[in-house]
Enzyme design. Structure first.
Site, PDB file in Angstrom:
ATOM      1  N   LYS A  34       1.262  70.731  66.673  1.00  0.00           N
ATOM      2  CA  LYS A  34       0.311  69.842  67.452  1.00  0.00           C
ATOM      3  C   LYS A  34       0.428  69.548  68.823  1.00  0.00           C
ATOM      4  CE  LYS A  34       1.605  65.349  65.766  1.00  0.00           C
ATOM      5  NZ  LYS A  34       1.099  63.909  65.410  1.00  0.00           N
ATOM      6  N   HIS A 444      48.692  74.464  66.738  1.00  0.00           N
ATOM      7  CA  HIS A 444      49.311  72.897  67.433  1.00  0.00           C
ATOM      8  C   HIS A 444      49.118  73.199  68.796  1.00  0.00           C
ATOM      9  CE1 HIS A 444      52.095  69.780  68.018  1.00  0.00           C
ATOM     10  NE2 HIS A 444      52.622  70.598  68.789  1.00  0.00           N
TER      11      HIS A 444
HETATM   12  P1  FAD Z   1      10.253  67.434  62.689  1.00  0.00           P
HETATM   13  O1  FAD Z   1      11.624  67.796  63.790  1.00  0.00           O
HETATM   14  O2  FAD Z   1       9.904  66.019  62.552  1.00  0.00           O
HETATM   15  O3  FAD Z   1       9.121  68.381  63.207  1.00  0.00           O
HETATM   16  C1  FAD Z   1       7.976  68.287  62.823  1.00  0.00           C
HETATM   17  C2  FAD Z   1       6.808  68.789  63.609  1.00  0.00           C
HETATM   18  O4  FAD Z   1       5.690  68.689  62.994  1.00  0.00           O
HETATM   19  C3  FAD Z   1       6.524  68.073  64.873  1.00  0.00           C
HETATM   20  O5  FAD Z   1       6.729  68.732  66.044  1.00  0.00           O
HETATM   21  C4  FAD Z   1       5.314  67.590  64.741  1.00  0.00           C
HETATM   22  O6  FAD Z   1       4.483  67.488  66.103  1.00  0.00           O
HETATM   23  C5  FAD Z   1       4.603  68.528  63.735  1.00  0.00           C
HETATM   24  N1  FAD Z   1       3.419  68.145  63.080  1.00  0.00           N
HETATM   25  C6  FAD Z   1       3.113  67.072  62.235  1.00  0.00           C
HETATM   26  N2  FAD Z   1       2.194  67.298  61.453  1.00  0.00           N
HETATM   27  C7  FAD Z   1       1.464  68.154  62.022  1.00  0.00           C
HETATM   28  C8  FAD Z   1       0.294  68.834  61.931  1.00  0.00           C
HETATM   29  N3  FAD Z   1      -0.607  68.378  60.754  1.00  0.00           N
HETATM   30  N4  FAD Z   1      -0.079  70.005  62.543  1.00  0.00           N
HETATM   31  C9  FAD Z   1       0.683  70.576  63.298  1.00  0.00           C
HETATM   32  N5  FAD Z   1       1.830  69.985  63.693  1.00  0.00           N
HETATM   33  C10 FAD Z   1       2.259  69.095  62.886  1.00  0.00           C
HETATM   34  N6  FAD Z   1      19.420  65.083  63.080  1.00  0.00           N
HETATM   35  C11 FAD Z   1      20.663  65.769  63.015  1.00  0.00           C
HETATM   36  O7  FAD Z   1      20.799  66.576  62.169  1.00  0.00           O
HETATM   37  N7  FAD Z   1      21.456  65.787  64.023  1.00  0.00           N
HETATM   38  C12 FAD Z   1      21.195  64.968  65.098  1.00  0.00           C
HETATM   39  O8  FAD Z   1      22.267  64.833  65.932  1.00  0.00           O
HETATM   40  C13 FAD Z   1      19.953  63.915  65.234  1.00  0.00           C
HETATM   41  N8  FAD Z   1      19.753  63.289  65.978  1.00  0.00           N
HETATM   42  C14 FAD Z   1      18.379  62.368  66.107  1.00  0.00           C
HETATM   43  C15 FAD Z   1      18.007  61.357  66.993  1.00  0.00           C
HETATM   44  C16 FAD Z   1      17.164  60.966  67.084  1.00  0.00           C
HETATM   45  C17 FAD Z   1      16.752  59.767  68.210  1.00  0.00           C
HETATM   46  C18 FAD Z   1      16.125  61.271  66.017  1.00  0.00           C
HETATM   47  C19 FAD Z   1      14.639  60.361  66.250  1.00  0.00           C
HETATM   48  C20 FAD Z   1      16.471  62.065  65.051  1.00  0.00           C
HETATM   49  C21 FAD Z   1      17.507  62.476  65.027  1.00  0.00           C
HETATM   50  N9  FAD Z   1      17.953  63.606  64.048  1.00  0.00           N
HETATM   51  C22 FAD Z   1      19.069  64.409  64.109  1.00  0.00           C
HETATM   52  C23 FAD Z   1      17.176  63.854  62.842  1.00  0.00           C
HETATM   53  C24 FAD Z   1      16.347  65.141  63.140  1.00  0.00           C
HETATM   54  O9  FAD Z   1      15.699  65.017  64.445  1.00  0.00           O
HETATM   55  C25 FAD Z   1      15.118  65.421  62.143  1.00  0.00           C
HETATM   56  O10 FAD Z   1      15.946  65.401  60.842  1.00  0.00           O
HETATM   57  C26 FAD Z   1      14.674  66.874  62.087  1.00  0.00           C
HETATM   58  O11 FAD Z   1      13.901  67.093  63.376  1.00  0.00           O
HETATM   59  C27 FAD Z   1      13.790  67.103  61.006  1.00  0.00           C
HETATM   60  O12 FAD Z   1      13.055  68.259  61.268  1.00  0.00           O
HETATM   61  P2  FAD Z   1      11.624  68.737  60.687  1.00  0.00           P
HETATM   62  O13 FAD Z   1      11.630  70.265  60.724  1.00  0.00           O
HETATM   63  O14 FAD Z   1      11.665  68.047  59.086  1.00  0.00           O
HETATM   64  O15 FAD Z   1      10.794  67.760  61.319  1.00  0.00           O
END
Ligand code: FAD
Ligand code: NAD
Length: 466
Positions: A34, A444
């Site tokens: 999105k 080391h």
């Molecule tokens: P997301 O990365 O949340 O991606 C989901 C995507 O789906 C988004 O782009 C969203 O816009 C899209 N979306 C949602 N609904 C729709 C729809 N209906 N249609 C189209 N698109 C849609 N994890 C780590 O392992 N290491 C780290 O160092 C780390 N640091 C972090 C720091 C912060 C500040 C935050 C907030 C999180 C951090 N995380 C970290 C967690 C990590 O970002 C998430 O676990 C990870 O991004 C999850 O991936 P995902 O693909 O499940 O979802």
């Protein structure tokens, strides 16, 4: 209407990795996002930007506090240009998300910009820039998560903020109050403490990082206290009120007294919630449980047999590498393979300095399950490499089964632990014993020698340098 073998909704580390693996396995693949940039929370407002700011603020701290110890003198005042620091972070993000565009093209994956929602179990409507309707034999839901809030807090996103706003502040707060002493609170708290903010961490549980091994919480708490952060554990926040540029937090302490905190910014970091808004999951027969997660079975299959879900939107740790593993798992399942994920061996890392990293069971979990275990611990201060760089805080702790010597958990805090934990994961994937680790050679002088020494300590209490 375009038709695909697989459509993926959401382009975070779960979604885009699933898309690449599906394409590698010969499936005609589409990904729907999105936002206008790919990469999800991780690349845009999570892992990558937070690590960019952690690195920049670390450099500043080194320059202002530690260069002198190394005989490096910088004449004149060392200043922060926050605007430039945030711009650099954004450039890193842009470069990284641009890299995903390249990977989508390279793998011939069709990218749709728009909100994806189910019309039924095989049709997805896309609303937005690339408005369309597509047909998909299989769909992977990878819609991720959003910050959680407490019901009584008005997140105005100016002074009462989430991590997303904290990654692009225009000024260094005078006093940053953080609700939640978990990963986000501590990483971003450290960024702004280094940049000069007064920092107060207000945590509901009796320790920071409550889900990690207690020894790690204790050691990191010491580091934060040494940096003059106020660590208010066992405090239940009752209200957050904004008056002009001031934010007032009231919290109840262990004795039942109400304590007041005043500052100019309040970061709310009390966890994240699965995100399924606008997905219209019901139309496809996909069940959402009462925690808001897409319900999945052991194959990550939802209640609709051709629809799978991965990453933050399903049960388990909300970590980028967990989402990636699940993306690959579903792609390979769809290709008829028999993949496997050992959730016990997904490492957790906190990118503060010193870094905190862990894999496997904590002591608390082993005690609760009645497992007999032994402990081998080794402090970094006893390592030549740690003394040479001046990074002597922390330790490595190995927990091994008393009777079999199998490594059950590795918990570490110290310099470079985010990278060192990979050795522990590898060892545990191959079901190594503590003695196995103690018998292979570690270069080391390295920080990795602490792992060997901790393994020796667990074997027969025979660490060489302690
Ligand atoms: P997301 O990365 O949340 O991606 C989901 C995507 O789906 C988004 O782009 C969203 O816009 C899209 N979306 C949602 N609904 C729709 C729809 N209906 N249609 C189209 N698109 C849609 N994890 C780590 O392992 N290491 C780290 O160092 C780390 N640091 C972090 C720091 C912060 C500040 C935050 C907030 C999180 C951090 N995380 C970290 C967690 C990590 O970002 C998430 O676990 C990870 O991004 C999850 O991936 P995902 O693909 O499940 O979802
Ligand atoms: P978290 O679960 O790590 O920490 C939330 C903290 O808030 C916990 O310590 C919890 O006890 C506390 N809390 C909950 N309610 C509270 C209340 N009412 N008052 C005071 N404290 C309260 O969540 P987070 O730090 O918001 O991070 C969200 C997710 O993002 C996590 O699941 C994490 O895995 C992921 N993340 C990972 C990394 C990383 O891997 N380095 C970095 C940032 C975020």
């Amino acid at each position: 209407m375009k038709s695909y073998d697989v459509a993926i909704i959401g382009s975070g580390p779960g979604g885009y990795v699933a898309a690449i693996r599906c394409a590698q396995l010969g499936m005609k693949t589409a990904i729907i996002e999105k936002y206008s940039t790919l990469g999800g929370t991780c690349l845009n407002v999570g892992c990558i930007p937070s690590k960019a700011l952690l690195s920049s603020s670390h450099h500043y701290e080194e320059a202002t506090k530690h260069f002198e110890d190394h005989g490096i003198e910088i004449p004149g005042e060392i200043k922060i240009n926050l605007e430039k620091m945030i711009a650099r972070k954004q450039a890193v993000v842009d470069q990284t998300t641009g890299g995903i565009d390249f990977l989508m093209k390279k793998n011939k994956i069709d990218v749709y910009e728009g909100l994806g929602s189910f019309k039924d179990a095989t049709h997805i409507t896309i609303e937005g820039k690339d408005a369309d309707e597509i047909e998909a034999k299989n769909t992977i839901i990878a819609t991720g998560s959003k910050p959680s809030n407490l019901p009584f807090i008005n997140l105005d996103k100016e002074r009462v903020i989430t991590s997303t706003e904290a990654l692009k502040l225009k000024e260094v707060p005078k006093h940053l109050m953080i609700i939640g002493g978990g990963v986000i609170g501590l990483e971003l708290g450290q960024v702004y403490r280094r940049l000069g903010a007064e920092v107060t961490v207000i945590e509901y549980m009796d320790r920071i990082l409550p889900t990690m091994d207690a020894g790690l919480s204790k050691e990191l708490n010491k580091v934060f206290k040494k940096a003059k952060c106020s660590m208010m554990v066992s405090h239940k926040v009752q209200s957050v009120e904004r008056k002009g540029d001031e934010v007032i937090i009231k919290a109840e302490n262990k004795k039942g007294e109400v304590v007041e905190f005043k500052g100019d910014y309040c970061l709310v970091s009390v966890g994240r919630r699965p995100y399924t808004d606008g997905l219209n999951a019901e139309a496809a027969g996909v069940k959402i449980n009462d925690r808001g997660q897409v319900e999945v079975n052991d194959h990550l299959q939802t209640s609709a047999s051709n629809i799978y879900a991965i990453g933050d939107v399903v049960r388990g740790a909300m970590l980028a590498h967990k989402a990636e593993e699940e993306g690959v798992f579903v792609a390979e399942t769809l290709a008829g393979q028999k993949p496997h994920i050992d959730y016990n061996l997904i490492p957790g890392v906190v990118y503060t300095w010193p870094e905190v990293a862990a894999v496997g069971k904590t002591e608390e979990e082993l005690k609760a399950s009645g497992t007999e275990y032994k402990v081998g611990q080794f402090p970094f201060r006893a390592l030549g490499r740690a003394r040479a760089s001046g990074d002597i805080d922390g330790f490595v702790k190995i927990l091994a089964d008393t009777s079999t010597d199998e490594v059950l958990g590795v918990h570490m805090i110290g310099a470079r632990c985010a990278d060192l934990i990979a050795e522990a994961v590898t060892a545990m994937e191959f079901r190594a014993s503590a003695e196995d680790i103690s018998r292979y050679s570690h270069a080391h002088p390295t920080f990795a020698e602490a792992i060997k020494e901790a393994a020796l300590a667990a074997t027969d209490d025979r660490a060489l340098h302690a």
